[in-house]
Enzyme design. Sequence first.
Site, PDB file in Angstrom:
ATOM      1  CB  SER A   5      -0.921   0.012   1.222  1.00 14.79           C
ATOM      2  OG  SER A   5      -1.801  -1.082   1.181  1.00 14.79           O
ATOM      3  CD  GLU A   6       1.882   3.797   3.755  1.00 14.69           C
ATOM      4  OE1 GLU A   6       2.361   4.838   3.254  1.00 14.69           O
ATOM      5  OE2 GLU A   6       0.860   3.782   4.455  1.00 14.69           O
TER       6      GLU A   6
END
Length: 186
Positions: free
Chosen positions: A59-60
Site C-alpha cells: 500500500s505504501e
Amino acid sequence: MKTNPLYTLTLTALFLTLGGCASQKSTTTKKVEPSLEVPSVTQQKSETNQACIDIIKESEGVRLKAYQGPGGHWLIGYGHKAGVEQGMTINAPQAEVLLKADLLKIEDQMHKLVKVPVNNNQFSALVCLGYNIGMGNLYKSTLLRLLNKEDYTGASEQFSVWRKAAGKVNAHLVKRRAKEKSLFDK
C-alpha cells in the site's frame, strides 16, 4: 556542529526500539550517505505478522528519497515521518529498519489500547490500520470502542469507515481496508 540526517534517523530508530521519543529534528545537510550503518532492531519481539507487513509495503510502496505526504509532512521509506527532511535519501535496508522501528512503536501503543483478547491476525490488522490512519485517530475510533466491548463483528465492520482521503472515498483505501478487514476476520 553539523549532524548527518541519517545519524538522526538512526538515533530515531534506536529510540523507537527502546521506547523513546521520535520527535527530533535535524538542522543539517540534506544528503544522506547510504553507506552509514543503521542499527538492528531485533532486540524486541515483534507481534506484527508478515501479512500486515505485506499490506503496508504494497500500500505504501517504498521511496528512498524524501517526499511530501498528503498532510504536507516529509516522509521516506514506507511512510516514515520522524526526523525526515526535504532532500534526504536512504537505501532499502535503512527503509526496512525504519519500518520495523515504526511498527514496534505502534505495537507498544496497541498493547495499551486494546483491552480484550485478540489473535495475531486481529492484532496485526489493527497495527496496519494504526500505521495508516495514526494512533490518535484509532484511539478515538468507534472501531476501538466496539472492540474493547468485545464486539469483534462490529469492530470488523468499522475498517471500511476509514476509506476517505481529503473527504472523498479513495479506491486505494477501499482496497487496503478490505485487506485489513480480511486479516482481522481470520
